[in-house]
Design a protein around this motif. Sequence first.
Motif, PDB file in Angstrom:
ATOM      1  N   GLY A 156      -1.916  -1.843  26.847  1.00  0.00           N
ATOM      2  CA  GLY A 156      -1.884  -1.810  25.390  1.00  0.00           C
ATOM      3  C   GLY A 156      -3.271  -1.915  24.786  1.00  0.00           C
ATOM      4  N   GLU A 166      -1.443   4.045  17.377  1.00  0.00           N
ATOM      5  CA  GLU A 166      -1.955   3.507  18.642  1.00  0.00           C
ATOM      6  C   GLU A 166      -1.994   1.980  18.620  1.00  0.00           C
ATOM      7  OE1 GLU A 166      -3.886   7.589  18.157  1.00  0.00           O
ATOM      8  OE2 GLU A 166      -3.467   5.837  16.880  1.00  0.00           O
ATOM      9  N   THR A 187       2.897  -3.714  20.539  1.00  0.00           N
ATOM     10  CA  THR A 187       4.199  -3.806  21.201  1.00  0.00           C
ATOM     11  C   THR A 187       4.053  -4.148  22.680  1.00  0.00           C
ATOM     12  OG1 THR A 187       5.146  -2.202  19.650  1.00  0.00           O
ATOM     13  CG2 THR A 187       6.343  -2.580  21.714  1.00  0.00           C
ATOM     14  N   LEU A 188       3.127  -3.468  23.351  1.00  0.00           N
ATOM     15  CA  LEU A 188       2.927  -3.719  24.780  1.00  0.00           C
ATOM     16  C   LEU A 188       2.385  -5.126  25.039  1.00  0.00           C
ATOM     17  CD1 LEU A 188       1.447  -0.291  25.976  1.00  0.00           C
ATOM     18  CD2 LEU A 188       3.746  -1.186  26.382  1.00  0.00           C
ATOM     19  N   ILE A 192       1.547   0.668  19.066  1.00  0.00           N
ATOM     20  CA  ILE A 192       1.951   0.734  20.481  1.00  0.00           C
ATOM     21  C   ILE A 192       1.280  -0.390  21.265  1.00  0.00           C
ATOM     22  CG2 ILE A 192       1.777   2.111  22.603  1.00  0.00           C
ATOM     23  CD1 ILE A 192       1.966   4.625  20.819  1.00  0.00           C
ATOM     24  N   GLY A 193      -0.014  -0.605  21.023  1.00  0.00           N
ATOM     25  CA  GLY A 193      -0.734  -1.671  21.712  1.00  0.00           C
ATOM     26  C   GLY A 193      -0.153  -3.039  21.404  1.00  0.00           C
TER      27      GLY A 193
END
Length: 326
Positions: free
Chosen positions: A138, A291, A297-298, A294-295
Amino acid sequence: MTLPRQNLAGLGILFVLVGVFCISINDLLIKQLSGGYPLHQIVFVRSGIGILFSLMIVQYEGGWGILRTDHPWLHAMRGILIVIANMTFFVALAVLPLADATALFFAAPLFITLLSIPVLGEKVGPLRLTAVAIGFAGVVIMQRPWADTSALEVSRIVLLLPVLSALTYALNQLLTRKLGVSSKASAMAVYIQATFILVSVAFYVVAGDGRFADGATNGSVIFLLRAWVWPADSDIWVFAGLGVNSAIIGYCLSQAYRLADAATIAPFEYIGLPLAVVWGFLIFGDLPVIEVWIGITLILSAGLFVFLRERQKARVVARGQIKGRH
């Protein structure tokens, strides 16, 4: 009176939640001040006020005697690490959205979990190591290595600064865990504030007149090296609030990592992620790009998985100890 281990862990979690909330306020206020004041001036005023409150807590926890230590160099190293962590993060924060900088910084709990193996001798199984790897994926996504530098709003060096901040912060917290066996939280907070004051004074002596900021166009460099100015009347209360907030942060985080295992405490620092998104949107009108989402979330998923595995492991150990007594 000695509290049961689970109660100590609960207190540690409470302290870290309070500390992280205060950190989110601290970041918000410093970002607001970054357009008109140098970072070392903000740090000096914040720590000057913060150390006064920390010394009051020292008196409450046992008096001046608790400031004596058998490990001065380890405390000095801890202070330098947290100074680097703060400086690199705030320099990046001057030009990055609050949520972006905070999300990148939240590699810190991943570093803590990973580094707790060699530093503290804690055991981290393959599933948790996999989760840590996913979290670092992430971080890489948020760095957008595939993007051309002209498409990024800031330089790649600035994007790496919160990650460096995360690493040094993680090392600092692991040292806190080791030193907390023999040092009170208030004493460790005083050492930290004193280190901030010494470093900011050094910056003032070298660059306080702003000569190194002349001609600079990078916002981070200007924030780090511009000249000291007397605060506007409306900002004096902001500086005062930063000082009180700094004392609370130093005490709460030192206490949290004294009371509970690093792998137990670290995941609760993730409350700072949604707080940063909320403050960034409400105050600055910023929302993370895809982006960054997403980072986030990870990293958040990895951190929560690591936490759940740690709690499961702790319950198994506790059941084994109970059976052993019978």
